[in-house]
Each structure stands twice: as structure tokens, then as C-alpha cells.
Design an enzyme around this catalytic site. Structure first.
Site: not given
Ligand code: AMP
Length: 275
Positions: A56, A31-32, A182, A142, A144, A171, A179, A29
Site C-alpha cells: 500500500q 486511536g488504535h 505519522r 477508525g 480517521k 481519536v 492521532m 496510539h
Molecule cells: P494504521 O495503523 O494507521 O493502519 O491504522 C490502523 C487502524 O487504526 C485503522 O482502522 C485506522 O483508521 C485506525 N486509526 C488510526 N488513527 C486513528 C485515530 N486517530 N482514531 C481512530 N482510529 C484510528
């Protein structure tokens, strides 16, 4: 001749053009993508990984349901100018006989570590493995996942890893919901309730602005909102951003961290108290 005593300085001396790495579990999304964009702006080479890391997830967690859409992810990454994507199989990352783990003590046991025992050991281990494979000079993550960034910074420092962790802002959706991959689990009613987490964080900031400096007073004023939004609390805490321990007298840098269950979905969020 130069004499260097600081290991970070030493590592900078030996590295060439920066390579920025964005580890993800996919189902991307904004955020990524914001991480990829920042890496693209700052680095010569940009890589990302897509790997839903089994180690994890706890035995009763959502590993099997975790959303996946590789084709869409690859298109999004390509559009952002990402150069390389690493998408390994779980069997290749954890072959039979796999027995090596990286554990950051103390910080991994706080907050999410409390309700998700073993979670951060899975995170630190996979990130260590990915760093060894990708060999980036910079890694983008992030805010987040605030605790994750604190734990990983500790790992990088403690093990003298030749990588700089760049933490990028959270984000949010237009209404403020952080974002998250999940969020796709939420139906319309859940989605409204989920916003409660962000409202609780905003309320903490607002109480602080009104002059309240007692962490427990802020916490206790906000706690009833869990019930109002029908969110089952996991934790709400006002913590020191380095130690993740609750603080008695809060200041601008205090982190308000929150986790709760909206129906069957566990969501987390956080904010810096001083904005
Ligand atoms: P994930 O795919 O959930 O493991 O997240 C991968 C990376 O994206 C991690 O560094 C998260 O912190 C970052 N991330 C996930 N959601 C957001 C968001 N809403 N804003 C900024 N970074 C994010």
C-alpha cells in the site's frame, strides 16, 4: 424451518461467538487502542495484526521510515486484553511469485487514490488476506481513514465477505490533531502547522452552521488556510459519504475530507459536516 434470503442474515445464522479483529500497521496510539477497547467490549475473542503492508506504499513513500516498536505495541495490546496478535513477515505475506490483487474500482481512484495510485489496491488486498487468515466476524477500523472504510465496506458487500465492519470515531490529541503514527515525524513547528487541517474542518462546520449550503463556497472560503498554515494542499473536498464524489448542495451527512503535506509528512483528516 427458516427461509433466509439476505446473505448477511444467512452469515449471522452460521457464526458462533463473535471474534473481533483490529488490523494495524503498529506504532500504536490511543486511536488504535480505542478500537481494541471497543472490540474487547463487544466480542468474546479479540485479535489484532501488526503489519506494515508494503503493497500500500508507493515507490517514493515512507515504507522504510515508517515507525515501528513491536515490544511497546505488544505491551499496549496485552494491557487492553487483546487475545491474539498476528505479526507476519512481508516475505510470508507476499512470497516470490505473488500475483493476486483485490481492486475496488471507482472509490479507490478518488481522493487519496488520486495522489497515491495503487494505495487502495494494496489496502483491499491485505485486508482480504488478513480476513481469510483471522476469520473474524467483526473488524474494527477508525473513521480517521474515512475513504478506507468506504472502500472496504464496498469490498465486503461486493464479495459477500462474512464480516461486519465497525467504524469507530477518530481519536484526537487535546488540541484536536487527529492521532496518527505519522505524527511522530513532526517537529515542534510542523506540529503547530499540522493543526491547520483540523481548523479547516472546523471552519467548514462553522460555515455550514451559519447557513451556507454551497459545497464550492465552503471549499473556496477555507482553501486560503492551507497557505496560512504553510500546508501544501493535496486535496480538500466536500463529498457524498457513499460515493466520495463532491456534492454541490451540502447537508449534515456531507464529509469534509482533507489531505496535505506539512513539510515532508502527508497527513489526512475528515469530519461530518453536521457534526
Ligand atoms: P494504521 O495503523 O494507521 O493502519 O491504522 C490502523 C487502524 O487504526 C485503522 O482502522 C485506522 O483508521 C485506525 N486509526 C488510526 N488513527 C486513528 C485515530 N486517530 N482514531 C481512530 N482510529 C484510528
Amino acid at each position: 424451518m427458516e427461509l433466509i434470503r439476505d446473505w448477511r442474515e444467512m452469515q449471522k445464522f452460521t457464526c458462533g461467538d463473535p471474534h473481533g479483529f483490529v488490523p494495524t500497521m503498529g506504532y500504536l496510539h490511543e486511536g488504535h487502542l480505542s478500537l481494541v477497547r471497543t472490540a474487547r467490549y463487544e466480542c468474546k475473542t479479540v485479535s489484532a495484526s501488526i503489519f506494515v503492508n508494503p503493497s500500500q506504499f508507493g515507490p517514493t513513500e515512507d515504507l522504510a521510515q515508517y515507525p515501528r516498536d513491536l515490544e511497546r505495541d505488544l505491551t499496549l495490546l496485552e494491557d487492553e486484553g487483546c487475545d491474539i496478535v498476528f505479526h507476519p513477515s512481508p516475505e510470508s505475506m507476499y512470497p516470490q511469485g505473488y500475483h493476486t490483487w483485490v481492486k475496488v474500482e471507482d472509490l479507490s481512484e478518488e481522493l487519496c487514490g488520486n495522489t497515491r495510485p495503487g494505495h487502495f489496491q494494496g489496502v483491499t488486498t491485505i485486508v482480504m488476506k488478513l480476513l481469510n487468515i483471522m476469520r473474524p466476524e467483526r473488524m474494527y477500523m477508525g473513521e480517521k481513514d474515512f475513504q478506507q472504510t468506504v472502500v472496504l465496506k464496498r469490498m465486503i458487500g461486493d464479495l459477500n465477505l462474512p464480516v461486519e465492519l465497525i467504524v469507530c470515531p477518530t481519536v484526537r490529541e487535546e488540541d484536536g490533531l487527529a492521532m496518527s503514527s505519522r505524527n511522530s515525524y513532526l517537529d515542534a513547528d510542523d506540529r503547530k502547522r499540522a493543526l491547520g487541517l483540523y481548523h479547516m474542518l472546523l471552519m467548514a462546520q462553522s460555515l455550514y452552521r451559519q447557513g451556507i449550503r454551497s459545497g464550492s463556497e465552503i471549499r473556496e472560503t477555507i482553501l486560503p488556510l492551507f497557505q496560512e498554515y504553510r500546508i501544501r494542499p493535496d486535496y480538500l473536498s466536500l463529498v457524498d459519504p457513499q460515493t466520495l464524489k463532491p456534492v454541490r448542495d451540502v447537508d449534515d451527512d456531507t464529509r469534509v475530507v482533507i489531505a496535505g503535506w506539512v513539510n515532508l509528512t502527508r497527513l489526512i483528516d475528515n469530519i461530518r459536516l453536521g457534526g
